[in-house]
Every structure is written in C-alpha cells, then in structure tokens.
Scaffold this motif. Structure first.
Motif, PDB file in Angstrom:
ATOM      1  N   VAL A   1       0.831  -1.205   0.000  1.00  0.00           N
ATOM      2  CA  VAL A   1       0.000   0.000   0.000  1.00  0.00           C
ATOM      3  C   VAL A   1       0.866   1.256   0.000  1.00  0.00           C
ATOM      4  CG1 VAL A   1      -1.675   1.330   1.346  1.00  0.00           C
ATOM      5  CG2 VAL A   1      -1.946  -1.149   1.093  1.00  0.00           C
ATOM      6  N   MET A   2       1.884   1.279   0.839  1.00  0.00           N
ATOM      7  CA  MET A   2       2.750   2.446   0.927  1.00  0.00           C
ATOM      8  C   MET A   2       3.459   2.699  -0.402  1.00  0.00           C
ATOM      9  SD  MET A   2       4.326   1.862   4.764  1.00  0.00           S
ATOM     10  CE  MET A   2       5.047   3.495   4.923  1.00  0.00           C
ATOM     11  N   GLU A   3       3.924   1.629  -1.042  1.00  0.00           N
ATOM     12  CA  GLU A   3       4.647   1.774  -2.298  1.00  0.00           C
ATOM     13  C   GLU A   3       3.731   2.244  -3.424  1.00  0.00           C
ATOM     14  OE1 GLU A   3       7.266  -0.917  -5.471  1.00  0.00           O
ATOM     15  OE2 GLU A   3       6.709  -1.742  -3.512  1.00  0.00           O
ATOM     16  N   LYS A   4       2.568   1.607  -3.580  1.00  0.00           N
ATOM     17  CA  LYS A   4       1.685   1.936  -4.691  1.00  0.00           C
ATOM     18  C   LYS A   4       1.016   3.297  -4.544  1.00  0.00           C
ATOM     19  CE  LYS A   4       0.656  -2.790  -6.157  1.00  0.00           C
ATOM     20  NZ  LYS A   4      -0.379  -3.831  -6.358  1.00  0.00           N
ATOM     21  N   SER A   5       0.887   3.765  -3.311  1.00  0.00           N
ATOM     22  CA  SER A   5       0.262   5.075  -3.088  1.00  0.00           C
ATOM     23  C   SER A   5       1.281   6.201  -2.993  1.00  0.00           C
ATOM     24  CB  SER A   5      -0.573   5.043  -1.803  1.00  0.00           C
ATOM     25  OG  SER A   5       0.255   4.853  -0.664  1.00  0.00           O
ATOM     26  N   GLY A   6       2.550   5.854  -2.895  1.00  0.00           N
ATOM     27  CA  GLY A   6       3.579   6.866  -2.732  1.00  0.00           C
ATOM     28  C   GLY A   6       3.669   7.398  -1.318  1.00  0.00           C
ATOM     29  N   CYS A   7       3.080   6.678  -0.363  1.00  0.00           N
ATOM     30  CA  CYS A   7       3.094   7.112   1.039  1.00  0.00           C
ATOM     31  C   CYS A   7       4.197   6.394   1.806  1.00  0.00           C
ATOM     32  CB  CYS A   7       1.732   6.858   1.676  1.00  0.00           C
ATOM     33  SG  CYS A   7       0.380   7.775   0.924  1.00  0.00           S
ATOM     34  N   LEU A   8       5.417   6.580   1.365  1.00  0.00           N
ATOM     35  CA  LEU A   8       6.536   5.839   1.944  1.00  0.00           C
ATOM     36  C   LEU A   8       6.907   6.342   3.334  1.00  0.00           C
ATOM     37  CD1 LEU A   8       8.766   5.524  -1.260  1.00  0.00           C
ATOM     38  CD2 LEU A   8       7.160   3.855  -0.292  1.00  0.00           C
ATOM     39  N   LYS A   9       6.412   7.520   3.704  1.00  0.00           N
ATOM     40  CA  LYS A   9       6.696   8.064   5.030  1.00  0.00           C
ATOM     41  C   LYS A   9       5.466   8.037   5.930  1.00  0.00           C
ATOM     42  CE  LYS A   9      10.321  11.155   3.294  1.00  0.00           C
ATOM     43  NZ  LYS A   9      10.787  12.574   3.177  1.00  0.00           N
ATOM     44  N   GLY A  10       4.496   7.227   5.572  1.00  0.00           N
ATOM     45  CA  GLY A  10       3.298   7.107   6.401  1.00  0.00           C
ATOM     46  C   GLY A  10       2.344   8.278   6.278  1.00  0.00           C
ATOM     47  N   GLU A  11       2.359   8.967   5.125  1.00  0.00           N
ATOM     48  CA  GLU A  11       1.476  10.113   4.938  1.00  0.00           C
ATOM     49  C   GLU A  11       0.002   9.723   4.962  1.00  0.00           C
ATOM     50  OE1 GLU A  11       5.098  10.919   2.171  1.00  0.00           O
ATOM     51  OE2 GLU A  11       3.977   9.191   2.963  1.00  0.00           O
ATOM     52  N   ASN A  12      -0.282   8.424   4.828  1.00  0.00           N
ATOM     53  CA  ASN A  12      -1.663   7.940   4.807  1.00  0.00           C
ATOM     54  C   ASN A  12      -2.162   7.473   6.166  1.00  0.00           C
ATOM     55  OD1 ASN A  12       0.117   5.789   4.827  1.00  0.00           O
ATOM     56  ND2 ASN A  12      -1.197   4.443   3.621  1.00  0.00           N
ATOM     57  N   GLN A  13      -1.366   7.629   7.201  1.00  0.00           N
ATOM     58  CA  GLN A  13      -1.745   7.118   8.521  1.00  0.00           C
ATOM     59  C   GLN A  13      -2.915   7.916   9.098  1.00  0.00           C
ATOM     60  OE1 GLN A  13       1.408   7.172  11.413  1.00  0.00           O
ATOM     61  NE2 GLN A  13       0.175   6.162  12.998  1.00  0.00           N
ATOM     62  N   PRO A  14      -4.032   7.258   9.411  1.00  0.00           N
ATOM     63  CA  PRO A  14      -5.152   7.974  10.027  1.00  0.00           C
ATOM     64  C   PRO A  14      -4.905   8.183  11.512  1.00  0.00           C
ATOM     65  CG  PRO A  14      -5.709   5.672   9.784  1.00  0.00           C
ATOM     66  CD  PRO A  14      -4.328   5.840   9.183  1.00  0.00           C
ATOM     67  N   ASN A  15      -5.447   9.259  12.052  1.00  0.00           N
ATOM     68  CA  ASN A  15      -5.296   9.535  13.475  1.00  0.00           C
ATOM     69  C   ASN A  15      -6.478   9.053  14.294  1.00  0.00           C
ATOM     70  OD1 ASN A  15      -4.055  12.369  11.998  1.00  0.00           O
ATOM     71  ND2 ASN A  15      -2.699  11.138  13.291  1.00  0.00           N
ATOM     72  N   ALA A  16      -7.579   8.723  13.617  1.00  0.00           N
ATOM     73  CA  ALA A  16      -8.763   8.188  14.283  1.00  0.00           C
ATOM     74  C   ALA A  16      -9.667   7.563  13.226  1.00  0.00           C
ATOM     75  CB  ALA A  16      -9.516   9.279  15.035  1.00  0.00           C
ATOM     76  N   LEU A  17     -10.475   6.590  13.647  1.00  0.00           N
ATOM     77  CA  LEU A  17     -11.438   5.939  12.755  1.00  0.00           C
ATOM     78  C   LEU A  17     -12.840   6.112  13.313  1.00  0.00           C
ATOM     79  CD1 LEU A  17      -9.698   2.456  12.171  1.00  0.00           C
ATOM     80  CD2 LEU A  17      -9.364   4.570  10.861  1.00  0.00           C
ATOM     81  N   ILE A  18     -13.800   6.374  12.421  1.00  0.00           N
ATOM     82  CA  ILE A  18     -15.217   6.401  12.772  1.00  0.00           C
ATOM     83  C   ILE A  18     -15.896   5.393  11.855  1.00  0.00           C
ATOM     84  CG2 ILE A  18     -17.324   7.769  12.902  1.00  0.00           C
ATOM     85  CD1 ILE A  18     -15.526  10.243  13.281  1.00  0.00           C
ATOM     86  N   LEU A  19     -16.441   4.336  12.438  1.00  0.00           N
ATOM     87  CA  LEU A  19     -16.988   3.220  11.667  1.00  0.00           C
ATOM     88  C   LEU A  19     -18.473   3.079  11.946  1.00  0.00           C
ATOM     89  CD1 LEU A  19     -14.114   0.683  12.483  1.00  0.00           C
ATOM     90  CD2 LEU A  19     -14.306   2.153  10.465  1.00  0.00           C
ATOM     91  N   CYS A  20     -19.285   3.300  10.913  1.00  0.00           N
ATOM     92  CA  CYS A  20     -20.735   3.171  11.054  1.00  0.00           C
ATOM     93  C   CYS A  20     -21.209   1.930  10.313  1.00  0.00           C
ATOM     94  CB  CYS A  20     -21.427   4.408  10.496  1.00  0.00           C
ATOM     95  SG  CYS A  20     -21.202   5.879  11.520  1.00  0.00           S
ATOM     96  N   TYR A  21     -21.873   1.058  11.038  1.00  0.00           N
ATOM     97  CA  TYR A  21     -22.308  -0.262  10.536  1.00  0.00           C
ATOM     98  C   TYR A  21     -21.315  -0.818   9.523  1.00  0.00           C
ATOM     99  CZ  TYR A  21     -24.825   3.185   7.562  1.00  0.00           C
ATOM    100  OH  TYR A  21     -25.173   4.274   6.785  1.00  0.00           O
ATOM    101  N   PRO A  22     -20.047  -0.961   9.941  1.00  0.00           N
ATOM    102  CA  PRO A  22     -18.989  -1.350   9.006  1.00  0.00           C
ATOM    103  C   PRO A  22     -18.965  -2.838   8.691  1.00  0.00           C
ATOM    104  CG  PRO A  22     -18.073  -1.210  11.198  1.00  0.00           C
ATOM    105  CD  PRO A  22     -19.520  -0.779  11.310  1.00  0.00           C
ATOM    106  N   VAL A  23     -18.562  -3.153   7.485  1.00  0.00           N
ATOM    107  CA  VAL A  23     -18.171  -4.522   7.150  1.00  0.00           C
ATOM    108  C   VAL A  23     -16.751  -4.703   7.681  1.00  0.00           C
ATOM    109  CG1 VAL A  23     -17.637  -6.119   5.288  1.00  0.00           C
ATOM    110  CG2 VAL A  23     -19.618  -4.609   5.105  1.00  0.00           C
ATOM    111  N   ILE A  24     -16.532  -5.743   8.440  1.00  0.00           N
ATOM    112  CA  ILE A  24     -15.231  -5.974   9.074  1.00  0.00           C
ATOM    113  C   ILE A  24     -14.605  -7.284   8.615  1.00  0.00           C
ATOM    114  CG2 ILE A  24     -14.079  -6.429  11.282  1.00  0.00           C
ATOM    115  CD1 ILE A  24     -14.767  -3.480  10.822  1.00  0.00           C
ATOM    116  N   THR A  25     -15.405  -8.337   8.580  1.00  0.00           N
ATOM    117  CA  THR A  25     -14.885  -9.664   8.256  1.00  0.00           C
ATOM    118  C   THR A  25     -15.354 -10.119   6.876  1.00  0.00           C
ATOM    119  OG1 THR A  25     -16.728 -10.976   9.120  1.00  0.00           O
ATOM    120  CG2 THR A  25     -15.100 -10.178  10.720  1.00  0.00           C
TER     121      THR A  25
END
Length: 280
Positions: A131-155
C-alpha cells in the motif's frame, strides 16, 4: 466555505470533494482545524450519495474541514485499489494542510458499510508495504489519526463473501482473504476508533462491529462502541435528510462521534491504558 474537487484517478472516476472553512483572521476564524474524510458505502459497487455530502456537512457544521472520497468501485475494485485511493487522498490532504487549514496530525476517517471496511482497512493496513509503495506514502502520509466506523463490514463472513472473487481478483486467495478481514490485522499501529451499529441491522450484523471492538480491546487500542436498538442497514444520518423512516436514537451517533473526536484530538494528556493491562 470553500469547495474544491481534486481528481485522483480519472480513469476510475476517483476524486476528493473538499469542504474547507475559510481562514479569516479578521473575524477570529484564522485557525487550522482537524479534518474528517468520509468514505461512503455501496458494497464496493457504488458510492452512496446518502453517506457522502450529508455526512461531510455535519462535520463541517461542527467545525471540521471535511472531505468525501469517491473511490474505485466495480470490477476494478480489486484489493488494494480502493485502499490506494484513500491513501493518496490522505497524502493530498497532508500536502495541502497549510493552504487548506488542516491540522495534519488530527485527521479522522469515517466510513459506512463497505466504506467502513475501507476505513478499517486503512486503520490496519496503512503501513502495508504494498500500500505504501503503490500510493507513494513511503513516510506514512496515509496514517489515520482516528477511525469512525458506522455499521462497518469488518470480516469476510459478512455480505462480502459473495463479492470476494471480485475483490480478490487474480491475487492469492488465502493471503488476500486474510488481509480483507480487518479484525485479524488490528495492532499497535491501529488508531483509536469510534463504532456505531444497530442491533436490528439485517445486512451487516452487529457482530462485525463487535469483532473489531474485541480486536481493539485485545491490542489495548482505545475505542467507543455504540449499539442502538432500532434501525436497519444504511441509515446514514438517521434523520429526514437520508432516511425514509427516522431513527432519532441512531441519529445521536453524529453528536457522540463529535464529542469523541474532541476528546481524542485533545492536546491534554491521555490516560495510559496499558495500566489496565498490567493490573488485570
């Protein structure tokens, strides 16, 4: 309010809608704000409009810079393509943080149903080398600081099971299916999470949210889980904006998530949850 549309992948109609507060020092509005990135649901076959702008505008009204990501869906949504889209969106927001008035280390991602799966996937796979390589986020620029999940599919045992051939494509089946089960990939790198679901959801079982919460608890990741008694799947705001039938109790998730974000993004010292683990 400033509105921008940022094209990410024209071929797959991937783009980011931005709802930005103007920085106006004269009226004491000249400050940077936290942000919420919204990922609508739609079974990885579409992006539901009910879970897009209406959600972003709720967070905008509460003082956040808000974004809606329209990610890759349909036959091209083979893992990890939608996750690459979201990662690129996170990078774009952080690269423009100064201009857009975004606090770069206070960016939450909010997802619904399949968009909840995408959001949870970012929470557990933002540091996956592929993911980091294909998105160009080699320094973790895509790291979320929090998640909000509403009726999420998980499994992968949920409604996702029939969609697995499309989401896995030509990849190795066993390893990719394990990656798609986000509850199996929670770790210390996963951010604090807020979850909202209904007991009556007959499309995505409340067990999905509970599975993710159990994985968070096992890894000592702070979370807040709300299970509301009434309402089916895909309620979005739960009010007249998005629902033919109103569910006032579920509508409270928005206010509750805003309060949770305020606490999560607070600069005050947080309690050390590892103490609980040592005492148990």
């Amino acid at each position: 309010m400033i509105f921008k549309r940022i094209d990410i992948d024209i071929e797959n109609n991937v783009y980011l809608n931005c709802y930005l507060h103007e920085k106006e020092p004269k009226w004491n509005y000249g400050f940077d704000r936290p942000a919420v990135v919204v990922c609508p649901g739609g079974g990885y076959g579409m992006c539901s409009p009910r879970e897009a702008d209406p959600i972003a505008l709720q967070y905008s009204a509460n003082g956040y810079n808000a974004f809606v990501l329209y990610y890759t869906v349909g036959e091209n949504a083979v893992f990890p393509k939608p996750l690459i889209d979201l990662s690129k969106a996170m990078k774009i927001i952080r690269e423009n943080a100064d201009e857009w008035g975004v606090i770069p280390d206070k960016i939450a991602v909010c997802g619904f149903s399949a968009g909840g799966h995408l959001t949870a996937s970012l929470g557990v796979h933002w540091n996956l080398p592929e993911v980091m390589e294909k998105s160009g986020c080699l320094k973790g620029e895509n790291q979320p600081n929090a998640l909000i999940l509403c009726y999420p599919v998980i499994t992968t045992r949920s409604w996702m099971a029939p969609a697995l051939p499309r989401l896995i494509g030509n990849r190795d089946w066993d390893s990719t299916e394990k990656l798609l089960d986000t509850s199996q990939n929670v770790g210390a790198h996963t951010p604090p999470s807020f979850l909202a679901h209904t007991f009556m959801d007959n499309a995505v079982s409340v067990e999905e949210s509970m599975d993710f919460a159990r994985a968070l608890d096992k890894n000592n990741i702070p979370f807040e889980l709300h299970i509301f008694p009434e309402g089916g799947h895909g309620l979005a705001t739960g009010d007249e904006q998005t629902c033919p039938k109103v569910f006032p109790s579920f509508n409270k998730w928005i206010e509750l998530s805003v309060l949770w974000l305020k606490e999560t993004f607070s600069d005050s010292e947080k309690p050390d949850r590892t103490k609980r683990a040592r005492q148990s």
